[in-house]
Design an enzyme around this catalytic site. Structure first.
Site, PDB file in Angstrom:
ATOM      1  N   SER A   1      -0.533  -7.596   2.734  1.00  0.00           N
ATOM      2  CA  SER A   1      -0.079  -6.208   2.660  1.00  0.00           C
ATOM      3  C   SER A   1       0.246  -5.840   1.218  1.00  0.00           C
ATOM      4  O   SER A   1       0.976  -6.555   0.534  1.00  0.00           O
ATOM      5  CB  SER A   1       1.170  -6.011   3.520  1.00  0.00           C
ATOM      6  OG  SER A   1       0.866  -6.065   4.883  1.00  0.00           O
TER       7      SER A   1
ATOM      8  N   ASP B   1       1.223   4.593   3.758  1.00  0.00           N
ATOM      9  CA  ASP B   1       2.046   3.401   3.529  1.00  0.00           C
ATOM     10  C   ASP B   1       1.944   3.000   2.057  1.00  0.00           C
ATOM     11  O   ASP B   1       1.326   2.000   1.699  1.00  0.00           O
ATOM     12  CB  ASP B   1       1.566   2.278   4.441  1.00  0.00           C
ATOM     13  CG  ASP B   1       2.563   1.138   4.552  1.00  0.00           C
ATOM     14  OD1 ASP B   1       3.604   1.190   3.863  1.00  0.00           O
ATOM     15  OD2 ASP B   1       2.311   0.197   5.318  1.00  0.00           O
TER      16      ASP B   1
ATOM     17  N   HIS C   1       6.243  -0.527   3.643  1.00  0.00           N
ATOM     18  CA  HIS C   1       6.901  -1.516   4.502  1.00  0.00           C
ATOM     19  C   HIS C   1       7.248  -2.790   3.735  1.00  0.00           C
ATOM     20  O   HIS C   1       8.125  -3.545   4.154  1.00  0.00           O
ATOM     21  CB  HIS C   1       6.069  -1.818   5.752  1.00  0.00           C
ATOM     22  CG  HIS C   1       4.837  -2.632   5.542  1.00  0.00           C
ATOM     23  ND1 HIS C   1       3.597  -2.073   5.310  1.00  0.00           N
ATOM     24  CD2 HIS C   1       4.628  -3.974   5.558  1.00  0.00           C
ATOM     25  CE1 HIS C   1       2.692  -3.031   5.201  1.00  0.00           C
ATOM     26  NE2 HIS C   1       3.293  -4.198   5.337  1.00  0.00           N
TER      27      HIS C   1
END
Length: 235
Positions: free
Chosen positions: A189, A113, A74
């Site tokens: 992240s 991810d 992402h």
């Protein structure tokens, strides 16, 4: 930092329910009420393991080999990733490792991810990427109750891309999923999750809770994931 290098943008830690992992997480046991808040700013990131950490607009990544960075899908899929350069181990007082244009992205084909980002070797300042970073080694594995650290750029633009390190404990591992209580915020992240030897266990991808993330989640690097990464390190 040059405003053209890091612009103010979305620095949100991805909401748990927006990820493909959500269906797996809902069935996992969670044993903590609130993340530890053992956090310190890294003002000089020129030494290991800090000089292997890079800043994206909205996230973090870790260098694992020649021109090769591991981060979240992402983050890699962000519309800004090709518009804004990657900043190598930027910190508030130490000398940064340069700002680099993204060459290409390789997404992991599974639901995890995880993505590889390759950068051009020469920065806008004329620096060599591989001479200004270190490569983080993979851990053989990890287990519940192991102590960990998470290094990255929480709240990115809001803190002028200061680097922070938090520490905590692994609470659960299942397949490629892990849960831990090291403190994290939006911008973490893609942050590396390291063991006490500064070896790479995985990367953070999400958290739940409000300002103090009560639970944080990472992609745990199984042998299969490590093989994917190693096969995509530039030769």
């Amino acid at each position: 930092m040059n405003k053209n290098v890091m612009v103010k943008g979305l620095t949100a830690l991805t909401i748990l329910t927006s990820l493909g992992f959500a269906e797996n997480i809902s069935n996992q046991p969670h044993s903590i009420a609130k993340a530890e808040k053992n956090v310190k700013e890294i003002t000089d990131a020129t030494k290991e393991p800090y000089n292997s950490v890079v800043a994206f607009v909205g996230g973090t990544g870790v260098v694992v080999g020649k021109n090769t960075i591991v981060t979240n899908k992402h983050i890699a899929k962000s519309n800004d990733i090709f518009k804004n350069r990657v900043s190598a181990h930027h910190s508030s007082k130490g000398k940064g490792g340069g700002n680099y244009d993204v060459k290409d992205i390789v997404e992991y084909p599974g639901k995890e991810d995880l993505a590889i980002v390759h950068v051009h070797e020469t920065s806008t300042e004329g620096l060599n990427f591989n001479k200004n970073v270190s490569y983080t080694k993979f851990a053989d594995g990890a287990k519940v109750k192991d102590r960990i650290s998470v290094i990255g750029y929480p709240k990115g633009a809001q803190t002028k891309y200061k680097m922070f390190e938090s520490t905590g404990t692994i609470n659960h591992i299942s397949g490629t999923f892990m849960e831990f209580d090291a403190y994290a915020q939006p911008g973490n992240s893609g942050s590396p999750v390291l063991n006490s030897k500064h070896e790479l266990i995985g990367i953070l991808y999400a958290g739940s809770g409000k300002d103090e993330s009560e639970k944080n989640f990472g992609v745990y690097f199984t042998p299969q994931l490590k093989e994917f990464i190693q096969n995509n390190i530039e030769k």
